[in-house]
Design a protein around this motif. Structure first.
Motif, PDB file in Angstrom:
ATOM      1  N   ASN A   1      11.578 -13.121   9.500  1.00  0.00           N
ATOM      2  CA  ASN A   1      10.254 -12.500   9.387  1.00  0.00           C
ATOM      3  C   ASN A   1       9.410 -13.116   8.285  1.00  0.00           C
ATOM      4  O   ASN A   1       8.191 -13.244   8.431  1.00  0.00           O
ATOM      5  N   LEU A   2      10.040 -13.509   7.188  1.00  0.00           N
ATOM      6  CA  LEU A   2       9.274 -14.163   6.120  1.00  0.00           C
ATOM      7  C   LEU A   2       8.695 -15.490   6.606  1.00  0.00           C
ATOM      8  O   LEU A   2       7.556 -15.842   6.270  1.00  0.00           O
ATOM      9  N   LEU A   3       9.449 -16.229   7.390  1.00  0.00           N
ATOM     10  CA  LEU A   3       8.930 -17.467   7.967  1.00  0.00           C
ATOM     11  C   LEU A   3       7.743 -17.186   8.886  1.00  0.00           C
ATOM     12  O   LEU A   3       6.701 -17.856   8.803  1.00  0.00           O
ATOM     13  N   ARG A   4       7.891 -16.207   9.766  1.00  0.00           N
ATOM     14  CA  ARG A   4       6.825 -15.897  10.727  1.00  0.00           C
ATOM     15  C   ARG A   4       5.544 -15.451  10.021  1.00  0.00           C
ATOM     16  O   ARG A   4       4.451 -15.904  10.356  1.00  0.00           O
ATOM     17  N   PHE A   5       5.688 -14.542   9.071  1.00  0.00           N
ATOM     18  CA  PHE A   5       4.508 -13.981   8.420  1.00  0.00           C
ATOM     19  C   PHE A   5       3.786 -14.992   7.538  1.00  0.00           C
ATOM     20  O   PHE A   5       2.661 -14.754   7.118  1.00  0.00           O
ATOM     21  N   GLN A   6       4.427 -16.120   7.261  1.00  0.00           N
ATOM     22  CA  GLN A   6       3.771 -17.180   6.501  1.00  0.00           C
ATOM     23  C   GLN A   6       3.315 -18.326   7.397  1.00  0.00           C
ATOM     24  O   GLN A   6       2.985 -19.411   6.924  1.00  0.00           O
ATOM     25  N   GLY A   7       3.320 -18.078   8.711  1.00  0.00           N
ATOM     26  CA  GLY A   7       2.807 -19.060   9.649  1.00  0.00           C
ATOM     27  C   GLY A   7       3.775 -20.170   9.997  1.00  0.00           C
ATOM     28  O   GLY A   7       3.362 -21.207  10.523  1.00  0.00           O
ATOM     29  N   SER A   8       5.077 -19.993   9.723  1.00  0.00           N
ATOM     30  CA  SER A   8       6.089 -21.021   9.996  1.00  0.00           C
ATOM     31  C   SER A   8       7.008 -20.572  11.134  1.00  0.00           C
ATOM     32  O   SER A   8       8.234 -20.578  10.996  1.00  0.00           O
ATOM     33  N   ALA A   9       6.402 -20.196  12.256  1.00  0.00           N
ATOM     34  CA  ALA A   9       7.179 -19.680  13.384  1.00  0.00           C
ATOM     35  C   ALA A   9       8.126 -20.734  13.960  1.00  0.00           C
ATOM     36  O   ALA A   9       9.167 -20.395  14.532  1.00  0.00           O
TER      37      ALA A   9
ATOM     38  N   CYS B   1       7.770 -22.331   2.116  1.00  0.00           N
ATOM     39  CA  CYS B   1       7.467 -20.903   1.979  1.00  0.00           C
ATOM     40  C   CYS B   1       7.714 -20.466   0.535  1.00  0.00           C
ATOM     41  O   CYS B   1       8.420 -21.138  -0.225  1.00  0.00           O
ATOM     42  N   ILE B   2       7.152 -19.334   0.181  1.00  0.00           N
ATOM     43  CA  ILE B   2       7.393 -18.799  -1.155  1.00  0.00           C
ATOM     44  C   ILE B   2       8.898 -18.561  -1.312  1.00  0.00           C
ATOM     45  O   ILE B   2       9.565 -18.102  -0.384  1.00  0.00           O
ATOM     46  N   PRO B   3       9.477 -18.880  -2.465  1.00  0.00           N
ATOM     47  CA  PRO B   3      10.932 -18.802  -2.631  1.00  0.00           C
ATOM     48  C   PRO B   3      11.431 -17.374  -2.802  1.00  0.00           C
ATOM     49  O   PRO B   3      10.693 -16.492  -3.240  1.00  0.00           O
ATOM     50  N   VAL B   4      12.707 -17.159  -2.429  1.00  0.00           N
ATOM     51  CA  VAL B   4      13.366 -15.885  -2.699  1.00  0.00           C
ATOM     52  C   VAL B   4      14.335 -16.114  -3.851  1.00  0.00           C
ATOM     53  O   VAL B   4      15.248 -16.918  -3.751  1.00  0.00           O
TER      54      VAL B   4
ATOM     55  N   GLY C   1       9.001  -4.989   6.156  1.00  0.00           N
ATOM     56  CA  GLY C   1       8.483  -4.327   4.965  1.00  0.00           C
ATOM     57  C   GLY C   1       7.963  -5.319   3.945  1.00  0.00           C
ATOM     58  O   GLY C   1       6.876  -5.138   3.383  1.00  0.00           O
ATOM     59  N   SER C   2       8.723  -6.378   3.716  1.00  0.00           N
ATOM     60  CA  SER C   2       8.257  -7.413   2.781  1.00  0.00           C
ATOM     61  C   SER C   2       7.269  -8.353   3.457  1.00  0.00           C
ATOM     62  O   SER C   2       6.256  -8.732   2.863  1.00  0.00           O
ATOM     63  N   GLY C   3       7.528  -8.728   4.711  1.00  0.00           N
ATOM     64  CA  GLY C   3       6.696  -9.708   5.406  1.00  0.00           C
ATOM     65  C   GLY C   3       5.267  -9.250   5.617  1.00  0.00           C
ATOM     66  O   GLY C   3       4.314 -10.020   5.411  1.00  0.00           O
ATOM     67  N   ASN C   4       5.078  -7.994   6.040  1.00  0.00           N
ATOM     68  CA  ASN C   4       3.718  -7.477   6.224  1.00  0.00           C
ATOM     69  C   ASN C   4       2.931  -7.532   4.919  1.00  0.00           C
ATOM     70  O   ASN C   4       1.774  -7.942   4.880  1.00  0.00           O
ATOM     71  N   SER C   5       3.585  -7.107   3.836  1.00  0.00           N
ATOM     72  CA  SER C   5       2.914  -7.116   2.529  1.00  0.00           C
ATOM     73  C   SER C   5       2.676  -8.534   2.045  1.00  0.00           C
ATOM     74  O   SER C   5       1.642  -8.829   1.432  1.00  0.00           O
ATOM     75  N   VAL C   6       3.646  -9.423   2.301  1.00  0.00           N
ATOM     76  CA  VAL C   6       3.497 -10.821   1.901  1.00  0.00           C
ATOM     77  C   VAL C   6       2.261 -11.435   2.556  1.00  0.00           C
ATOM     78  O   VAL C   6       1.465 -12.126   1.911  1.00  0.00           O
ATOM     79  N   SER C   7       2.072 -11.199   3.855  1.00  0.00           N
ATOM     80  CA  SER C   7       0.924 -11.795   4.551  1.00  0.00           C
ATOM     81  C   SER C   7      -0.392 -11.272   3.998  1.00  0.00           C
ATOM     82  O   SER C   7      -1.353 -12.031   3.842  1.00  0.00           O
ATOM     83  N   ARG C   8      -0.443  -9.971   3.679  1.00  0.00           N
ATOM     84  CA  ARG C   8      -1.676  -9.411   3.110  1.00  0.00           C
ATOM     85  C   ARG C   8      -1.913  -9.939   1.696  1.00  0.00           C
ATOM     86  O   ARG C   8      -3.052 -10.222   1.318  1.00  0.00           O
ATOM     87  N   LYS C   9      -0.847 -10.063   0.907  1.00  0.00           N
ATOM     88  CA  LYS C   9      -0.984 -10.596  -0.459  1.00  0.00           C
ATOM     89  C   LYS C   9      -1.460 -12.045  -0.438  1.00  0.00           C
ATOM     90  O   LYS C   9      -2.309 -12.448  -1.244  1.00  0.00           O
ATOM     91  N   LEU C  10      -0.925 -12.839   0.479  1.00  0.00           N
ATOM     92  CA  LEU C  10      -1.370 -14.225   0.587  1.00  0.00           C
ATOM     93  C   LEU C  10      -2.827 -14.293   1.017  1.00  0.00           C
ATOM     94  O   LEU C  10      -3.590 -15.146   0.551  1.00  0.00           O
ATOM     95  N   GLY C  11      -3.218 -13.397   1.943  1.00  0.00           N
ATOM     96  CA  GLY C  11      -4.613 -13.348   2.368  1.00  0.00           C
ATOM     97  C   GLY C  11      -5.546 -12.988   1.231  1.00  0.00           C
ATOM     98  O   GLY C  11      -6.691 -13.448   1.174  1.00  0.00           O
TER      99      GLY C  11
END
Length: 448
Positions: A157-165, A221-224, A75-85
């Protein structure tokens, strides 16, 4: 690698190499985690059939913990990737923080209510009287890890969605490998039995959580931040929209396993144990395509947010074709080797092997179809199409599976239980075809 470099990679790198770069660490994580699940079943299987069945009975609760983790993580990761884009880093930080701390709180609630209602919960999950003592031992300990197990899913998921797999892989695989090492030590070396398997699980998951937290820092990555929880009211809709398909998928998987255990209970502990083993083997086979799809998601989300739909489609069809080939190979191998695979876990129980072999072969027949289902689900979910994504996510383990596992056994006995998942897979594949055609016409101007 700096964040700007990651964004450039997601936007410009050639698709095959980019997907491989993001997917390989995730596939490794999925396979090792799946191998851990099978190893857990293998070592517990040395205790006896009832203990093996107990692990299968507790699995739905583990699925609930995962469901909440994926709900807040996707839920957060999908939105995070779109927001970063779209270049909205501050909004991405709010979403990431709210997703993480909400997951931690929900895991705490599972711990409290699970301990308080332990016996009713164990029975509701499908325990027989012979399985119940093992279930309670295992469940009581596993619940302790619920808060950080749920939150770890969000970090992953936050790592993955920011390209840090890569960092996500380190966190997940380290915990899984440690679990495999600790299982025989705790179960046999310390003489803890099935409780040892549970202690190995929660200690390993704690290490995984710590490493994922460190990975967030190392990857830049962006901090929590806890103070960002004040933005929960304004972010919850985006988190809910992005995470609902995952909640449907994982939550219904939990409910489906309970229904499967209850249906199999009429045929004894051997039937429950057999279906538990088949479930773990099938998950191992599907882990490859799930990992591959998770490599697709950050590419999809970032480029969709940036308005580059052509690149989204290029990535999607590349993944579909690759998944079809891989799953076909795995399905053929699994069909041929089904008796040997089931026997690895309970070689001395002929009934478990017989029941499990037929169930596994049936699932291998429809295994190649699951790639199309999973990748379409991930496409819908990542671009924010919540309703069709949720319907498709609910189909395989809910809309089609639950009626199948309730009705088919009445008509065909235990064969109906073995046939329920393949039947649900075939119907879900057909539904995915219809939904994909609709999406291509509406969003990408292309038909299947």
């Amino acid at each position: 690698m700096k964040q700007t470099e990651k964004q450039k990679m997601l936007a410009e790198a050639p698709i095959p190499g980019l997907i491989a770069r993001l997917a390989v660490p995730t596939i490794i994580s999925m396979l090792i985690t799946s191998f851990y699940n099978m190893a857990d079943t293998y070592f517990v299987g040395k205790i006896g059939t009832s203990a093996t069945a107990a692990v299968g009975v507790v699995f739905p609760l583990m699925s609930v913990i995962q469901a909440l983790g994926f709900f807040f993580g996707h839920g957060s990761g999908n939105s995070v990737s779109r927001k970063l884009g779209a270049g909205k880093g501050e909004d991405a930080e709010k979403l990431a923080s709210c997703g993480f701390y909400s997951a931690l709180a929900c895991g705490g609630l599972i711990l409290i209510f699970g301990i308080f209602f332990l016996n009713p919960l164990a029975r509701a999950l499908g325990s027989t009287e012979t399985i119940l003592p093992y279930t309670e031992q295992y469940l009581r300990i596993v619940l302790i890890g619920a808060p950080y197990m749920t939150a770890a899913m969000v970090l992953n998921n936050l790592l993955r969605f920011q390209g840090s797999a890569f960092y996500a892989m380190i966190g997940i695989t380290s915990g899984a490998i440690l679990n495999i090492v600790l299982d025989p030590i705790f179960i046999f070396g310390l003489g803890l039995g099935i409780a040892g398997a549970a202690w190995a699980t929660i200690l390993s998951q704690l290490i995984s959580f710590i490493l994922l937290w460190i990975g967030m820092k190392k990857a830049g990555c962006i901090p929590v931040k806890l103070r960002n929880m004040k933005y929960l009211p304004e972010t919850i809709r985006a988190i809910f929209g992005g995470g609902l398909p995952s909640l449907c998928r994982q939550g219904l998987a939990s409910l489906a396993t309970v229904a499967l255990n209850l249906a199999a209970r009429s045929y004894g502990d051997a039937a429950i144990a057999a279906m538990s083993i088949v479930m773990r083997i099938s998950f191992f086979a599907g882990a490859t395509v799930i990992g591959f799809g998770q490599g697709f998601q950050p590419v999809c989300g970032f480029n969709y947010g940036a308005g580059n739909k052509k690149r989204v489609m290029e990535a999607f069809w590349f993944c579909v074709k690759t998944a079809a080939v891989v799953l076909t190979v795995l399905a053929v191998a699994g069909f041929i080797l089904s008796p040997q695979l089931v026997a690895v876990f309970r070689k001395d129980d002929i009934e478990v092997i017989r029941t499990g072999t037929l169930a596994l072969r049936m699932q291998c027949v429809t295994l190649p179809l699951t790639g199309w289902i999973i990748l379409n689900n991930m496409l819908f979910q990542t671009i924010g199409r919540t309703v069709p994504a949720s319907v498709l996510a609910a189909a395989r383990q809910g809309i089609f599976f639950l009626p199948a596992v309730l009705i088919l056994p009445l008509l065909m006995g235990i064969t109906g239980i073995q046939l329920a998942q393949p039947a649900a897979d075939a119907l879900s594949f057909a539904l995915a075809l219809v939904l994909n055609r609709w999406l291509m016409k509406k969003e990408f101007c292309r038909q299947v």
